[in-house]
Design an enzyme around this catalytic site. Structure first.
Site, PDB file in Angstrom:
ATOM      1  N   HIS A 149       0.899  -1.324   0.018  1.00 23.82           N
ATOM      2  CA  HIS A 149      -0.084  -0.046   0.030  1.00 23.82           C
ATOM      3  C   HIS A 149       0.735   1.302   0.005  1.00 23.82           C
ATOM      4  CE1 HIS A 149      -3.924  -2.003   1.509  1.00 23.82           C
ATOM      5  NE2 HIS A 149      -3.437  -2.689   0.871  1.00 23.82           N
ATOM      6  N   TYR A 174      -9.093   5.069   7.714  1.00 28.21           N
ATOM      7  CA  TYR A 174      -9.067   5.451   9.340  1.00 28.21           C
ATOM      8  C   TYR A 174     -10.158   6.450   9.449  1.00 28.21           C
ATOM      9  CZ  TYR A 174      -4.640   3.265  10.519  1.00 28.21           C
ATOM     10  OH  TYR A 174      -3.721   2.330  10.626  1.00 28.21           O
ATOM     11  N   PRO A 200      -2.870  -0.373  19.036  1.00 28.66           N
ATOM     12  CA  PRO A 200      -2.798  -0.646  17.732  1.00 28.66           C
ATOM     13  C   PRO A 200      -3.010   0.282  16.423  1.00 28.66           C
ATOM     14  CG  PRO A 200      -4.937  -1.620  18.533  1.00 28.66           C
ATOM     15  CD  PRO A 200      -4.315  -0.859  19.625  1.00 28.66           C
ATOM     16  N   LYS A 207       2.278  -0.743  15.274  1.00 27.34           N
ATOM     17  CA  LYS A 207       3.622  -0.728  15.471  1.00 27.34           C
ATOM     18  C   LYS A 207       4.087  -1.885  16.245  1.00 27.34           C
ATOM     19  CE  LYS A 207       4.640   2.978  13.385  1.00 27.34           C
ATOM     20  NZ  LYS A 207       4.918   2.772  11.910  1.00 27.34           N
ATOM     21  N   TYR A 214       4.637   6.182   9.781  1.00 31.11           N
ATOM     22  CA  TYR A 214       3.527   5.084   9.576  1.00 31.11           C
ATOM     23  C   TYR A 214       4.455   4.053   8.547  1.00 31.11           C
ATOM     24  CZ  TYR A 214      -0.722   2.759   8.551  1.00 31.11           C
ATOM     25  OH  TYR A 214      -1.897   1.929   8.921  1.00 31.11           O
TER      26      TYR A 214
END
Length: 398
Positions: free
Chosen positions: A72, A197, A289, A293, A381
Site C-alpha cells: 500500500h 481511518y 494498535p 507498530k 507510519y
C-alpha cells in the site's frame, strides 16, 4: 541440554530471532507454551513497515509475502464527510507498507526454521529462568534443563520472562485508554484498496484487509464492552454508519469469521535487559494498535539483539549487548508517541467535551492540509530508518 541462546516464545519476535541467529551461525532453542496450530492461527497485526518487509526479504523468508502480500502506498483519513489520502509515494518516495497477516509471518518463519533443522519446542510447560545475573543462566521446562549463554524473553506481555526480573530493577510506564477495539475478520472483498481511518462522533472505525478476499475491521467500543452485545447484524450496521460518510462509498458485507475485543493500552519496561536475559517485543513494550507498530517494534528489537549477540560471539565485545536496551528504547518511545498521537487524533474521548472535539478536528485539518504535517505522519507510519546498537557492524535497511 545446552545451546547458545534460549528463546522463550514462538511468536514473530522469537522465531525471527532464532532464524537471524541461525544465519549468523549461532544456535538457539525456541520454547513455546502453546501448540503449533495456535501459533500459526492467531489473528493479530497485519501492517508491515518498509523496514520489516526488507528484513524478511533479506533473511530469505519473504517469498510468500512478496507473492501474497498487499503493498500500500497510502492511507485514507475520513472525517467530517470528507476523505483525505496520505500519499506515501509523494511524501516518502520509495517507502510503503505491506498488508500481510502476522500469522502468515509466523507460518513462514516456522517453515524456515524446521527446514533448516531448527529446534522448536511447542506445548512446553512450567518454563522458568534461572541465574540470570550470572554468566551461566539456564531454563527449566517440563522437568528438563536447558543451559545457555543468553536468554531472550520473546514471550509477550503475559509471559514468564519479564516477571522473572527481580523487583525494583524495572521502571514500568503504563497508560490505559478509555475505550477498546472490537475487531472483526470477515470473508468479504475489501471495499477500499487502502486502509481507511475514520473519525466520527460515534467513535473510531478502521477498514483494513488481510487478502483480496478477507477484510479486517475495527470499531471503537467502551472498555468494558461485552462481545455478546454485538451480533453480526449490529456490527455491520455500525460499520456502515461510521464508514459510509462520503458520497458513493458503500461497504460490502459478508460472513464474519472471527470477532474479539482488545483493550487499548500502552506499556514500556526499562531497561529491556537484566543480566543475561534480554526482552524483545511485547515482553518489553506494547502500543495501542492505531499506529500499527507492535509487530514492527518486535522486528526492530530482534535485529538489534541479533547484531549484538553476533558481535559478542565473534569478537567477545559486549558493547552492543550493553547498549541494546538504550538503542531499542529510542525507537520504542518514538513508536509510543506516534501511536498515542494517532489514537488521540481519531478516537472519541468525551462526548461532553465540545472544546476537545473542536481541537481534534482542527488537528485533523492541519494533517490533511499541510504537506509538512502529512509527511510526519507518513514517515512514522511506513517506519523510521533503523539504527544499530553501539559497536555493531550491521547492514542498514533503508
Amino acid at each position: 541440554m545446552r545451546t547458545q541462546v534460549a528463546i522463550i516464545g514462538a511468536g514473530p519476535a522469537g522465531l525471527l530471532l532464532s532464524h537471524l541467529l541461525h544465519l549468523r551461525g549461532i544456535a538457539s532453542v525456541v520454547l513455546e507454551l502453546r501448540d503449533r496450530a495456535y501459533a500459526e492461527g492467531r489473528v493479530r497485526a497485519g501492517v508491515l513497515e518498509q523496514g520489516t518487509v526488507d528484513t524478511l526479504i533479506d533473511a530469505g523468508v519473504g517469498d510468500r509475502m512478496l507473492r501474497e502480500g498487499m503493498p500500500h502506498h497510502g492511507i485514507e483519513l475520513r472525517y467530517g464527510g470528507r476523505s483525505h489520502r496520505i500519499a506515501f509515494e509523494e511524501l516518502v518516495p520509495g517507502r510503503a507498507i505491506t498488508v500481510y497477516g502476522q500469522q502468515e509471518v509466523v507460518k513462514d518463519l516456522i517453515a524456515a526454521r524446521l527446514r533448516d533443522g531448527g529446534d522448536l519446542r511447542f506445548e512446553v510447560d512450567d518454563v522458568a529462568v534461572h541465574d540470570l545475573a550470572t554468566e551461566h543462566p539456564y531454563v527449566t521446562f517440563g522437568g528438563e534443563r536447558l543451559d545457555c549463554d543468553f536468554i531472550a524473553g520473546c514471550d509477550g506481555f503475559h509471559g514468564v520472562s519479564r516477571p522473572s526480573i527481580p523487583d525494583g530493577v524495572l521502571t514500568e510506564y503504563r497508560r490505559e485508554y478509555p475505550f477498546a477495539w472490537l475487531g472483526v475478520l470477515a470473508r468479504v472483498k475489501p471495499s477500499s484498496q487502502e486502509l481507511i481511518y475514520a473519525r466520527t462522533d460515534r467513535g473510531f472505525a478502521l477498514h483494513s484487509m488481510r487478502s483480496p478476499e478477507i477484510s479486517r475491521f475495527y470499531l471503537q467500543v467502551p472498555p468494558d464492552e461485552d462481545l455478546a452485545n454485538w451480533p453480526d447484524e449490529r456490527i455491520w450496521a455500525e460499520l456502515k454508519t461510521r464508514l459510509e460518510t462520503i458520497p458513493g462509498f458503500n461497504l460490502a458485507t459478508g460472513p464474519i469469521l472471527d470477532k474479539s475485543i482488545t483493550p487499548m493500552r500502552a506499556y514500556v519496561a526499562e531497561p529491556m535487559r537484566y543480566g543475561r536475559l534480554y526482552l524483545a517485543g511485547d515482553a518489553a513494550h506494547i502500543v495501542p494498535p492505531t499506529g500499527a507498530k507492535g509487530l514492527n517494534l518486535a522486528v526492530a528489537d530482534v535485529r538489534l539483539l541479533t547484531d549484538a549477540l553476533a558481535l559478542w560471539y565473534t569478537t567477545g565485545s559486549a558493547t552492543s549487548l550493553d547498549g541494546y536496551s538504550e538503542a531499542c528504547l529510542k525507537r520504542v518511545w518514538r513508536a509510543q508517541h506516534f501511536s498515542w498521537w494517532m489514537t488521540t487524533l481519531l478516537h472519541t474521548f468525551d462526548s461532553d467535551d465540545p472544546y476537545g472535539r473542536r481541537l481534534q478536528l482542527s488537528h485533523l485539518d492541519q494533517v490533511t492540509s499541510s504537506r509538512a504535517a502529512a509527511t510526519t505522519l507518513a514517515e512514522n507510519y511506513v517506519g523510521i530508518p533503523y539504527e544499530s546498537a553501539p559497536g555493531a557492524r550491521v547492514k542498514e535497511t533503508s
